[in-house]
Scaffold this active site. Structure first.
Site, PDB file in Angstrom:
ATOM      1  N   LYS A  15       0.680  -1.250  -0.124  1.00  0.00           N
ATOM      2  CA  LYS A  15      -0.013   0.013  -0.149  1.00  0.00           C
ATOM      3  C   LYS A  15       1.059   1.250  -0.017  1.00  0.00           C
ATOM      4  O   LYS A  15       2.073   1.323   0.141  1.00  0.00           O
ATOM      5  CB  LYS A  15      -0.931  -0.024   1.052  1.00  0.00           C
ATOM      6  CG  LYS A  15      -1.875  -1.122   1.291  1.00  0.00           C
ATOM      7  CD  LYS A  15      -2.743  -1.161   2.538  1.00  0.00           C
ATOM      8  CE  LYS A  15      -3.965  -2.013   2.366  1.00  0.00           C
ATOM      9  NZ  LYS A  15      -4.669  -1.894   3.692  1.00  0.00           N
ATOM     10  N   TYR A  55     -12.790  -2.733  -2.878  1.00  0.00           N
ATOM     11  CA  TYR A  55     -13.166  -2.645  -1.602  1.00  0.00           C
ATOM     12  C   TYR A  55     -14.656  -2.464  -1.351  1.00  0.00           C
ATOM     13  O   TYR A  55     -15.376  -1.831  -0.866  1.00  0.00           O
ATOM     14  CB  TYR A  55     -12.734  -1.443  -0.840  1.00  0.00           C
ATOM     15  CG  TYR A  55     -11.363  -1.394  -0.486  1.00  0.00           C
ATOM     16  CD1 TYR A  55     -10.744  -2.689   0.352  1.00  0.00           C
ATOM     17  CD2 TYR A  55     -10.205  -0.638  -0.757  1.00  0.00           C
ATOM     18  CE1 TYR A  55      -9.553  -2.902   0.562  1.00  0.00           C
ATOM     19  CE2 TYR A  55      -9.017  -0.695  -0.448  1.00  0.00           C
ATOM     20  CZ  TYR A  55      -8.636  -1.604   0.222  1.00  0.00           C
ATOM     21  OH  TYR A  55      -7.346  -2.015   0.703  1.00  0.00           O
ATOM     22  N   PHE A  63     -15.630   5.670   6.574  1.00  0.00           N
ATOM     23  CA  PHE A  63     -14.210   5.766   6.317  1.00  0.00           C
ATOM     24  C   PHE A  63     -13.980   5.546   4.778  1.00  0.00           C
ATOM     25  O   PHE A  63     -12.789   5.760   4.265  1.00  0.00           O
ATOM     26  CB  PHE A  63     -13.195   4.865   6.944  1.00  0.00           C
ATOM     27  CG  PHE A  63     -13.445   3.431   7.213  1.00  0.00           C
ATOM     28  CD1 PHE A  63     -12.769   2.715   5.940  1.00  0.00           C
ATOM     29  CD2 PHE A  63     -14.305   2.768   8.067  1.00  0.00           C
ATOM     30  CE1 PHE A  63     -13.148   1.372   6.116  1.00  0.00           C
ATOM     31  CE2 PHE A  63     -14.483   1.529   8.085  1.00  0.00           C
ATOM     32  CZ  PHE A  63     -13.767   0.751   7.012  1.00  0.00           C
ATOM     33  N   ARG A  91      -2.123 -14.372   4.642  1.00  0.00           N
ATOM     34  CA  ARG A  91      -3.077 -13.811   5.819  1.00  0.00           C
ATOM     35  C   ARG A  91      -2.128 -13.670   7.200  1.00  0.00           C
ATOM     36  O   ARG A  91      -2.057 -12.902   7.909  1.00  0.00           O
ATOM     37  CB  ARG A  91      -4.206 -14.280   6.014  1.00  0.00           C
ATOM     38  CG  ARG A  91      -5.159 -13.975   4.835  1.00  0.00           C
ATOM     39  CD  ARG A  91      -5.784 -12.456   4.464  1.00  0.00           C
ATOM     40  NE  ARG A  91      -6.578 -12.210   5.478  1.00  0.00           N
ATOM     41  CZ  ARG A  91      -7.079 -10.898   5.604  1.00  0.00           C
ATOM     42  NH1 ARG A  91      -7.150 -10.345   4.625  1.00  0.00           N
ATOM     43  NH2 ARG A  91      -8.184 -10.579   6.634  1.00  0.00           N
ATOM     44  N   THR A  97      -5.929  -6.560  10.820  1.00  0.00           N
ATOM     45  CA  THR A  97      -6.305  -5.312  10.192  1.00  0.00           C
ATOM     46  C   THR A  97      -5.661  -4.321  11.126  1.00  0.00           C
ATOM     47  O   THR A  97      -4.961  -3.281  10.559  1.00  0.00           O
ATOM     48  CB  THR A  97      -7.790  -4.943   9.975  1.00  0.00           C
ATOM     49  OG1 THR A  97      -8.143  -6.179   8.997  1.00  0.00           O
ATOM     50  CG2 THR A  97      -7.802  -3.638   8.940  1.00  0.00           C
ATOM     51  N   ARG A 108       2.355  -6.367   9.663  1.00  0.00           N
ATOM     52  CA  ARG A 108       1.566  -5.259  10.074  1.00  0.00           C
ATOM     53  C   ARG A 108       1.997  -5.336  11.588  1.00  0.00           C
ATOM     54  O   ARG A 108       2.218  -4.106  12.044  1.00  0.00           O
ATOM     55  CB  ARG A 108       0.151  -5.610  10.039  1.00  0.00           C
ATOM     56  CG  ARG A 108      -0.468  -5.235   8.586  1.00  0.00           C
ATOM     57  CD  ARG A 108      -2.084  -5.820   8.526  1.00  0.00           C
ATOM     58  NE  ARG A 108      -2.611  -5.475   7.177  1.00  0.00           N
ATOM     59  CZ  ARG A 108      -3.859  -5.734   6.875  1.00  0.00           C
ATOM     60  NH1 ARG A 108      -4.471  -6.685   7.739  1.00  0.00           N
ATOM     61  NH2 ARG A 108      -4.293  -5.396   5.797  1.00  0.00           N
ATOM     62  N   ASN A 118      -1.711   0.228   6.731  1.00  0.00           N
ATOM     63  CA  ASN A 118      -1.333  -0.986   7.341  1.00  0.00           C
ATOM     64  C   ASN A 118      -0.531  -1.760   6.506  1.00  0.00           C
ATOM     65  O   ASN A 118      -0.480  -3.200   6.454  1.00  0.00           O
ATOM     66  CB  ASN A 118      -2.418  -1.853   8.008  1.00  0.00           C
ATOM     67  CG  ASN A 118      -3.631  -2.091   6.963  1.00  0.00           C
ATOM     68  OD1 ASN A 118      -3.340  -1.846   5.853  1.00  0.00           O
ATOM     69  ND2 ASN A 118      -4.684  -2.813   7.405  1.00  0.00           N
ATOM     70  N   HIS A 121      -2.333  -5.407   1.553  1.00  0.00           N
ATOM     71  CA  HIS A 121      -3.338  -5.990   1.250  1.00  0.00           C
ATOM     72  C   HIS A 121      -3.247  -7.436   0.945  1.00  0.00           C
ATOM     73  O   HIS A 121      -2.166  -7.704   0.372  1.00  0.00           O
ATOM     74  CB  HIS A 121      -4.112  -5.262   0.167  1.00  0.00           C
ATOM     75  CG  HIS A 121      -5.467  -6.263  -0.322  1.00  0.00           C
ATOM     76  ND1 HIS A 121      -6.586  -6.492   0.369  1.00  0.00           N
ATOM     77  CD2 HIS A 121      -5.301  -7.275  -1.405  1.00  0.00           C
ATOM     78  CE1 HIS A 121      -7.416  -7.308  -0.221  1.00  0.00           C
ATOM     79  NE2 HIS A 121      -6.773  -7.929  -1.044  1.00  0.00           N
ATOM     80  N   GLU A 132      -9.247 -11.589  -7.132  1.00  0.00           N
ATOM     81  CA  GLU A 132      -8.481 -10.221  -7.184  1.00  0.00           C
ATOM     82  C   GLU A 132      -7.510 -10.406  -8.056  1.00  0.00           C
ATOM     83  O   GLU A 132      -7.127  -9.161  -8.536  1.00  0.00           O
ATOM     84  CB  GLU A 132      -8.311 -10.163  -5.541  1.00  0.00           C
ATOM     85  CG  GLU A 132      -9.401  -9.931  -4.977  1.00  0.00           C
ATOM     86  CD  GLU A 132      -8.997  -9.568  -3.251  1.00  0.00           C
ATOM     87  OE1 GLU A 132      -7.790  -9.962  -2.752  1.00  0.00           O
ATOM     88  OE2 GLU A 132      -9.868  -9.088  -2.512  1.00  0.00           O
TER      89      GLU A 132
END
Ligand code: IDP
Ligand code: MG
Length: 159
Positions: A15, A55, A63, A91, A97, A108, A118, A121, A132
């Site tokens: 990100k 998303y 947000f 993951r 998150t 993270r 964070n 993704h 995805e």
């Protein structure tokens, strides 16, 4: 043979916070050292169309506009990682998150303090991994090759 037909794919994004903080190499390194296979990688800018799809489960959240603004604030690195049960493995490597509560040792947990900024993704299910990867990559951007490391990363009955 390398998991033909039973390979999972996970879409990982580095990100904008991680791009700005110079963390690309360290993030990629986490997946490499685990023994995962990188089968697609590119830098790309995201627009509202792809972010709204990506998303969609958050589109109604207050947000969402600031999340979209953040995700457009610089290019991201999109990656496709492959391996045995790789969606769950990725993951676990990323952590939860809310980064300031993420387990130490996870990406993270080690690199971030924010819920939104964070670092990464990662796809949250095998089905979403397929969707995805298809959303962020053209077919000819996903590569098939033999990774000699697999000889030592997996046991015979896992190959
Ligand atoms: P995930 O990235 O761990 O799968 P999701 O719930 O799918 O988490 O949310 C996607 C992304 O949206 C998060 O990684 C984070 O950047 C952002 N996000 C999620 N919840 C919040 C929140 O409560 N405030 C701000 N941003 C959030
Ligand atoms: Mg998610």
């Amino acid at each position: 043979m390398q998991f033909d037909g039973v390979n999972e794919k996970s879409l990982v994004l580095v990100k904008p916070d991680a791009i700005q903080r110079g963390l690309i190499g360290q993030v990629v390194s986490r997946f490499e050292r685990k023994g995962l296979k990188l089968v697609g990688m590119k830098m790309m800018g995201l627009d509202d169309e792809i972010l709204t799809a990506h998303y969609s489960h958050l589109a109604d959240k207050p947000f969402f506009p600031s999340l979209a603004k953040f995700m457009k604030s610089s290019p991201v690195i999109a990656m496709c990682w492959e391996g045995l049960e790789v969606v769950n493995a990725v993951r676990e490597l990323c952590g939860i998150t809310k980064a300031r509560e993420a387990e130490a040792g996870s990406i993270r947990g080690d690199f971030a303090m924010s819920v939104s900024c964070n670092v990464v993704h990662a796809s949250d299910s095998v089905e979403n991994g397929e969707i995805e990867v298809g959303r962020f990559f053209e077919d000819d951007e996903i590569h098939s090759y033999k990774k000699s490391e697999y000889e030592h990363v997996y046991a015979e009955d896992e190959k």
